[in-house]
Motif scaffolding. Structure first.
Motif, short mmCIF file in Angstrom:
data_model
loop_
_atom_site.label_atom_id
_atom_site.label_comp_id
_atom_site.label_asym_id
_atom_site.label_seq_id
_atom_site.Cartn_x
_atom_site.Cartn_y
_atom_site.Cartn_z
N SER A 1 2.78 -2.72 -5.08
CA SER A 1 2.81 -4.01 -5.76
C SER A 1 2.21 -3.92 -7.15
O SER A 1 2.74 -4.48 -8.11
CB SER A 1 2.05 -5.05 -4.92
OG SER A 1 1.99 -6.29 -5.58
N LEU A 2 1.09 -3.20 -7.28
CA LEU A 2 0.46 -3.04 -8.59
C LEU A 2 1.35 -2.25 -9.54
O LEU A 2 1.45 -2.57 -10.73
CB LEU A 2 -0.91 -2.36 -8.44
CG LEU A 2 -1.99 -3.22 -7.79
CD1 LEU A 2 -3.21 -2.39 -7.47
CD2 LEU A 2 -2.34 -4.41 -8.66
N ARG A 3 2.03 -1.22 -9.01
CA ARG A 3 2.96 -0.45 -9.86
C ARG A 3 4.07 -1.36 -10.39
O ARG A 3 4.46 -1.26 -11.55
CB ARG A 3 3.54 0.73 -9.09
CG ARG A 3 2.59 1.92 -9.01
CD ARG A 3 3.30 3.16 -8.50
NE ARG A 3 3.75 3.03 -7.12
CZ ARG A 3 3.04 3.33 -6.04
NH1 ARG A 3 1.81 3.81 -6.18
NH2 ARG A 3 3.54 3.20 -4.84
N LEU A 4 4.57 -2.25 -9.55
CA LEU A 4 5.62 -3.18 -9.98
C LEU A 4 5.13 -4.11 -11.09
O LEU A 4 5.93 -4.59 -11.89
CB LEU A 4 6.11 -4.02 -8.79
CG LEU A 4 6.99 -3.29 -7.79
CD1 LEU A 4 7.26 -4.17 -6.57
CD2 LEU A 4 8.29 -2.84 -8.44
N GLN A 5 3.83 -4.34 -11.13
CA GLN A 5 3.24 -5.21 -12.14
C GLN A 5 2.82 -4.44 -13.38
O GLN A 5 2.20 -4.99 -14.28
CB GLN A 5 2.05 -5.96 -11.56
CG GLN A 5 2.44 -6.92 -10.46
CD GLN A 5 1.24 -7.62 -9.88
OE1 GLN A 5 0.29 -7.94 -10.59
NE2 GLN A 5 1.27 -7.87 -8.59
N GLY A 6 3.13 -3.13 -13.43
CA GLY A 6 2.87 -2.37 -14.63
C GLY A 6 1.66 -1.46 -14.60
O GLY A 6 1.34 -0.84 -15.60
N PHE A 7 0.99 -1.37 -13.49
CA PHE A 7 -0.17 -0.48 -13.36
C PHE A 7 0.34 0.89 -12.93
O PHE A 7 0.40 1.20 -11.76
CB PHE A 7 -1.19 -1.03 -12.36
CG PHE A 7 -1.83 -2.30 -12.82
CD1 PHE A 7 -2.93 -2.26 -13.65
CD2 PHE A 7 -1.32 -3.53 -12.43
CE1 PHE A 7 -3.53 -3.43 -14.09
CE2 PHE A 7 -1.92 -4.70 -12.85
CZ PHE A 7 -3.02 -4.65 -13.69
#
Length: 84
Positions: A75-81
């Motif tokens: 989920s964090l990767r999807l948000q750009g992390f």
């Protein structure tokens, strides 16, 4: 054998290893001695100890949560992390 005194920075760098009991008996004793007398480090250690107990309780109550960490990272990767 005398237990060496540690400074706050040394204790904080090793706190997670201490809480996980992954240090030598001598180092465990030195950190324990520091925490017993340090008004600055003791509350931080108690907070982190409580945090670990809370995580253990959640895991015990929800043993199927093994994939939770990966779902959070995805989920964090999807948000750009990207570094996760």
């Amino acid at each position: 054998m005398k237990t060496p005194m540690l400074d706050c920075e040394s204790v904080m760098r090793q706190l997670w290893d201490y809480l996980d009991k992954e240090l030598t008996p001598e180092r465990m004793a030195a950190i324990e001695a520091h925490l017993a007398m340090c008004g600055r480090c003791h509350p931080q250690a108690e907070f982190e100890r409580s945090f670990l107990r809370a995580i253990a309780r959640v895991h015990a109550d929800h043993p199927d949560s093994a994939g939770l960490g990966e779902r959070v990272r995805a989920s964090l990767r999807l948000q750009g992390f990207q570094s996760l």
